[in-house]
Design an enzyme around this catalytic site. Structure first.
Site, PDB file in Angstrom:
ATOM      1  N   PRO A 154       0.802  -1.227   0.000  1.00  0.00           N
ATOM      2  CA  PRO A 154       0.000   0.000   0.000  1.00  0.00           C
ATOM      3  C   PRO A 154       0.836   1.280   0.000  1.00  0.00           C
ATOM      4  CG  PRO A 154       0.056  -0.926   2.193  1.00  0.00           C
ATOM      5  CD  PRO A 154       0.796  -1.890   1.305  1.00  0.00           C
ATOM      6  N   CYS A 155       1.474   1.569  -1.119  1.00  0.00           N
ATOM      7  CA  CYS A 155       2.350   2.742  -1.193  1.00  0.00           C
ATOM      8  C   CYS A 155       1.570   4.045  -1.038  1.00  0.00           C
ATOM      9  CB  CYS A 155       3.160   2.733  -2.482  1.00  0.00           C
ATOM     10  SG  CYS A 155       2.181   2.843  -3.968  1.00  0.00           S
ATOM     11  N   HIS A 156       0.233   3.976  -1.161  1.00  0.00           N
ATOM     12  CA  HIS A 156      -0.567   5.178  -0.924  1.00  0.00           C
ATOM     13  C   HIS A 156      -0.485   5.615   0.541  1.00  0.00           C
ATOM     14  CE1 HIS A 156      -3.268   1.738  -0.255  1.00  0.00           C
ATOM     15  NE2 HIS A 156      -3.901   2.502   0.618  1.00  0.00           N
TER      16      HIS A 156
END
Length: 191
Positions: free
Chosen positions: A138-140
């Site tokens: 989840p790089c967000h």
């Protein structure tokens, strides 16, 4: 690559793409404005796979990504990623990012400090920008200090960081747009 395939699948945010190998998931592509663009970007990253019915390990990943994009709390720990070709430092970044709890964020600085690599800030930023495993990694949830940018990675397609965080129940205060501000109407005082 023997055993590689890809599929396009429906989610609450649009038609996503996924590519897999026998070792695990190669990439997850969030929707572009048009499905053909989603498919093109996926195939640009991994031109070898053919469109196939997903095997069980890819089906599990598809179901998990679909549930996460509907706002469900999903544990991706059992989703195997094919990290062949991913630089060792990026692997460490992705492992750290996978452990960030849903609805929370960390700065690039915090990720770099946690990895205990001096001067790693630029490398962390680069790794996040190249994340091929959207939602699963989840790089967000990783942001630069004072960042207002909405784009996470090319694999995010047309979906913004803010949108992904709001699906998780997190509405970041920083970087609000005028549209966001207009949605919150202050109460009127009657004299």
């Amino acid at each position: 690559m023997i055993g590689c395939g890809y599929a396009i699948f429906d989610t609450a945010v649009g038609r996503c793409g996924i590519a897999w190998s026998q070792a695990g998931i190669l990439t997850v592509q969030l929707p572009e404005a048009r499905e053909i663009d989603t498919r093109r970007r996926l195939l640009r990253l991994h031109p070898e796979p053919r469109e196939l019915p997903p095997p069980p390990h890819a089906e599990i990943a598809i179901e998990a990504v679909t549930a996460a994009l509907r706002g469900r709390d999903v544990d991706f720990a059992d989703v195997a990623l094919d990290m062949e070709g991913i630089p060792p430092f990026n692997r460490r970044v992705y492992e750290f990012v996978r452990a960030i709890p849903r609805g929370e964020t960390r700065s690039h600085d915090v990720v770099a400090s946690a990895l205990r690599v001096p001067g790693a800030l630029h490398s962390v930023t680069q790794a996040i920008g190249k994340n091929p495993f959207m939602i699963i990694v989840p790089c967000h949830r990783v942001r630069a200090e004072g960042e207002h940018a909405e784009r996470i990675s090319p694999n995010a397609g047309a979906i913004s960081r803010r949108h992904l965080l709001s699906i998780e129940g997190n509405r970041p205060a920083a970087g609000r747009t005028l549209f966001d501000a207009l949605l919150v109407t202050p109460p009127r005082l009657h004299h």
